[in-house]
Design a protein around this motif. Structure first.
Motif, PDB file in Angstrom:
ATOM      1  N   ASN A 179       0.837  -1.212   0.000  1.00  0.00           N
ATOM      2  CA  ASN A 179       0.000   0.000   0.000  1.00  0.00           C
ATOM      3  C   ASN A 179       0.871   1.261   0.000  1.00  0.00           C
ATOM      4  N   LEU A 187      -5.634  -1.653  -0.682  1.00  0.00           N
ATOM      5  CA  LEU A 187      -5.953  -0.225  -0.670  1.00  0.00           C
ATOM      6  C   LEU A 187      -5.336   0.475  -1.881  1.00  0.00           C
ATOM      7  N   SER A 231      -5.671   2.836   6.698  1.00  0.00           N
ATOM      8  CA  SER A 231      -7.002   2.273   6.854  1.00  0.00           C
ATOM      9  C   SER A 231      -7.911   2.688   5.704  1.00  0.00           C
ATOM     10  N   GLU A 232      -9.131   2.227   5.769  1.00  0.00           N
ATOM     11  CA  GLU A 232     -10.154   2.610   4.796  1.00  0.00           C
ATOM     12  C   GLU A 232     -10.346   4.123   4.777  1.00  0.00           C
ATOM     13  N   LYS A 233     -10.322   4.730   5.947  1.00  0.00           N
ATOM     14  CA  LYS A 233     -10.481   6.182   6.033  1.00  0.00           C
ATOM     15  C   LYS A 233      -9.350   6.898   5.293  1.00  0.00           C
ATOM     16  N   ASP A 234      -8.134   6.397   5.475  1.00  0.00           N
ATOM     17  CA  ASP A 234      -6.992   6.997   4.772  1.00  0.00           C
ATOM     18  C   ASP A 234      -7.151   6.884   3.264  1.00  0.00           C
ATOM     19  N   LEU A 235      -7.650   5.748   2.812  1.00  0.00           N
ATOM     20  CA  LEU A 235      -7.879   5.557   1.375  1.00  0.00           C
ATOM     21  C   LEU A 235      -8.859   6.586   0.844  1.00  0.00           C
ATOM     22  N   LYS A 236      -9.944   6.806   1.551  1.00  0.00           N
ATOM     23  CA  LYS A 236     -10.970   7.748   1.083  1.00  0.00           C
ATOM     24  C   LYS A 236     -10.407   9.165   0.992  1.00  0.00           C
ATOM     25  N   ARG A 245      -7.290  -0.315  -5.075  1.00  0.00           N
ATOM     26  CA  ARG A 245      -8.523   0.482  -5.167  1.00  0.00           C
ATOM     27  C   ARG A 245      -8.223   1.933  -5.526  1.00  0.00           C
TER      28      ARG A 245
END
Length: 358
Positions: free
Chosen positions: A231, A326, A244-249, A329
């Protein structure tokens, strides 16, 4: 002991328990907080970071980069290229050396050229008159970036383009609200990038991370037991090792609003878009010559370090895909942005033409 004493200490105990939970969740080394003032500063930072709502992007990008919806002003903006290893960044550098742009990268601060201790920002040609021009700073390390900030790299206007592997740190320290920059990036599928890295570092004895022992490894073993470069893109944007998912967004929104994206598998089109942002006239003879040198008819398109392909669905591919979910995506989202930005970048040319006619 009075009831007041019990109540006071109960409140303190609850508070410290809450802080201990906070440190645990954030993996912050609580034993490094040696004073109340340090604790207060930490809580202020954490409180600020938690204000990143559903529409937020990273503050360094929000404050120091121009939105892609604004037409570039090449005469006053210094672009920054995010060099992701094994994603075509070296070719981009060679193209802009060919175009005789002044680069900020690493070469200008190499000790053998005698300008690594300068206290004034200058540009020079490390390889004499026939070679490319560089500024005397290193923007590929955090220490070098801080030196470039101190010497006033961006305000000096000497660099035509800055290359870095640390986009968050470089943009935060080299630019500010009065000297906003433009961010460019060339992207490659994360699995392909890592496979290329695996084979490249087996033979690249000029690299600090040269790993000849990888020659004796199977790529599946390397992917499962050795590789820790996972990642990569999301981590570089966040400046963290645990993402995390939040970082990805937030990374997705940051790229969408502040980065001109290119694709390694569409290099020529990507360079043309970068040139538009940088105000490079491709109709000029020098520009034509350089573009023909890299993209002209008859130019052999080949990998500089050819290696076996890891097929999608193979054990190695699946392992690398799982550990880089991540980044994959984010890359898929960048492919979408690449298509969407075509119209935006074409509008730059139209607006520029209208402005010149006025």
């Amino acid at each position: 002991m009075t009831n007041r004493w019990y109540r006071t200490n109960a409140v303190l105990l609850i508070g410290f328990c809450a802080l201990a939970t906070l440190f645990s969740l954030d993996r912050y080394p609580a034993d490094q907080l040696s004073s109340l003032s340090e604790l207060q500063r930490y809580l202020t930072v954490k409180s600020s970071s938690r204000k990143l709502d559903s529409e937020a992007i990273y503050p360094w990008a929000e404050n120091n980069l121009q939105p892609i919806t604004l037409t570039p002003e090449p005469d006053i903006e210094v672009p920054l290229f995010w060099h992701i290893p094994k994603s075509g960044g070296t070719t981009v550098k060679k193209i802009y050396e060919c175009l005789d742009l002044t680069l900020a990268n690493r070469a200008g601060a190499l000790a053998r050229f005698g300008h690594d201790q300068d206290e004034e920002i200058i540009k020079f040609r490390p390889w004499r008159s026939k070679g490319p021009a560089y500024v005397n700073v290193d923007t590929t390390s955090n220490g070098g970036i801080l030196r470039a900030e101190r010497l006033g790299l961006v305000p000096s206007g000497l660099a035509d383009i800055i290359f870095t592997v640390y986009p968050d740190f470089a943009i935060e320290h080299l630019y500010d609200e009065t000297h906003k920059g433009r961010a460019l990036g060339l992207f490659r599928h994360p699995v392909d990038r890592l496979v290329s890295k695996f084979y490249y570092l087996q033979v690249a004895d000029w690299e600090q991370s040269y790993s000849p022992k990888w020659k004796r490894m199977d790529v599946v073993h390397w992917a499962k037991k050795v590789n820790i470069d996972n990642n990569h893109m999301v981590k570089k944007l966040t400046g963290k090792q645990a993402v995390s998912e939040k970082d990805l967004k937030i990374a997705m929104r940051t790229i969408k609003r502040r980065f001109i994206v290119g694709r390694m598998d569409q290099m020529e089109e990507s360079i043309r878009r970068f040139n538009t942002v940088m105000g490079i006239d491709e109709s000029e003879n020098k520009s034509k010559k350089c573009m023909d040198q890299f993209f002209g008819h008859g130019v052999e398109k080949k990998n500089s370090n050819s290696h076996p392909k890891v097929e999608e669905g193979s054990p190695a591919w699946i392992e690398l895909a799982n550990t880089n979910a991540l980044d994959i995506r984010l890359y898929d989202y960048i492919l979408q942005l690449f298509d969407e930005q075509k119209e935006i970048i074409e509008s730059y040319t139209i607006k520029s033409t209208v402005a010149q006619e006025e």
